[in-house]
Structure formats: C-alpha cells, structure tokens
Design a protein around this motif. Structure first.
Motif, PDB file in Angstrom:
ATOM      1  N   TYR A  32       0.837  -1.211   0.000  1.00 34.92           N
ATOM      2  CA  TYR A  32       0.000   0.000   0.000  1.00 34.92           C
ATOM      3  C   TYR A  32       0.868   1.255   0.000  1.00 34.92           C
ATOM      4  N   THR A  33       1.907   1.240   0.805  1.00 38.06           N
ATOM      5  CA  THR A  33       2.821   2.380   0.906  1.00 38.06           C
ATOM      6  C   THR A  33       4.258   1.870   0.967  1.00 38.06           C
ATOM      7  N   ALA A  50       7.777   8.952   1.644  1.00 36.73           N
ATOM      8  CA  ALA A  50       6.906   7.814   1.372  1.00 36.73           C
ATOM      9  C   ALA A  50       6.100   8.066   0.116  1.00 36.73           C
ATOM     10  N   ARG A  52       2.532   6.314  -2.023  1.00 38.39           N
ATOM     11  CA  ARG A  52       1.483   5.301  -2.137  1.00 38.39           C
ATOM     12  C   ARG A  52       1.790   4.446  -3.359  1.00 38.39           C
ATOM     13  N   TRP A  53       1.702   3.157  -3.208  1.00 35.07           N
ATOM     14  CA  TRP A  53       2.149   2.249  -4.261  1.00 35.07           C
ATOM     15  C   TRP A  53       1.310   2.366  -5.528  1.00 35.07           C
ATOM     16  N   THR A  58       2.936  11.490  -2.634  1.00 32.16           N
ATOM     17  CA  THR A  58       4.194  11.389  -1.908  1.00 32.16           C
ATOM     18  C   THR A  58       4.183  12.274  -0.662  1.00 32.16           C
ATOM     19  N   ARG A 108       1.679   7.634   7.413  1.00 36.41           N
ATOM     20  CA  ARG A 108       2.803   6.860   6.874  1.00 36.41           C
ATOM     21  C   ARG A 108       4.127   7.246   7.492  1.00 36.41           C
TER      22      ARG A 108
END
Length: 127
Positions: A32-33, A50, A52-53, A58, A108
């Motif tokens: 997910y992240t 970080a 998110r996939w 970001t 995150r």
C-alpha cells in the motif's frame, strides 16, 4: 511476504548527490505504501519520504523537502523505489532503510506501521 533490498549508499561530499534504490519482490501487489527511513548513530529511526504504491501521492520530512525525491520505477522496473538525494548535508549521514506497508493506513510516518524492512544502506556525507 515482501522482500526489500536497498543499494546505492556510499561516502559523498557535502553538496553532492546520491540515488538510493530499493528492489521489492514477493507479494508486491499487496503493498500500500513504500517509504524510506533513516537512522543515525544513537538516534531513533526517522521518517524521510513515502509514496502510495498505486497512487501518485508522496510525502517528505521537512528536513529533506526540496532536496530529496522519491519515485517508483517505470513499467519495466515497477517494483523499484528510488530516493534521489541532492544537496546532501553532513546531517543526512545515516543508515537508510526501505520499508513497505501492506495495510491501508492513512498515516505513513511511523516506523511501527511498516511490516517489511530492508537491511539498510549506509550513506555518509563528509563536510
């Protein structure tokens, strides 16, 4: 299970640039992240950046904003995550870790929320 392997850390002079790479393998569709954290000697693990996939979203720590860029690989290297680091400072010296979270948490920034970690790569910035 997700496996993460970081590469790219080395000694660099202040003001220089470096790109870290993180290769993810295994059940990457569950990610997910993805994030980068760092840990300097005698300090706790610190959030750096970080993404998110599956979304163009970001986040950056204030200390690296404007200097570091996180990105995901192109279609051919979709399971790669990069951290481009520019204008490096001695205080950026640390072991840098790649981390993956497979639960859909809104925050995150906390290392405890990530369930997979790489082994780390050393970045040393000389003054």
């Amino acid at each position: 299970q997700v496996q993460l392997v970081e590469t790219g850390g080395r000694l660099v002079q202040a003001g220089g640039s470096l790109r870290l790479s993180c290769a993810a393998s295994g059940r990457t569709s569950e990610i997910y992240t993805m994030a980068w954290f760092r840990q300097a000697p005698g300090k706790g693990r610190e959030f750096v950046s970080a993404l998110r996939w599956f979304a163009d979203n970001t986040a950056y720590a204030d200390s690296v904003k404007g200097r570091f860029t996180i990105s995901r690989g192109s279609a051919k290297n979709a399971d790669m995550v990069y951290l481009q680091m520019n204008s490096l400072k001695p205080e950026d010296t640390a072991v840098y870790y790649c981390a993956a979270m497979t639960h859909a948490l809104p925050e995150r920034y906390y290392p405890g929320d990530y369930n997979y970690w790489g082994q780390g790569t050393q970045v040393t910035v000389s003054s």
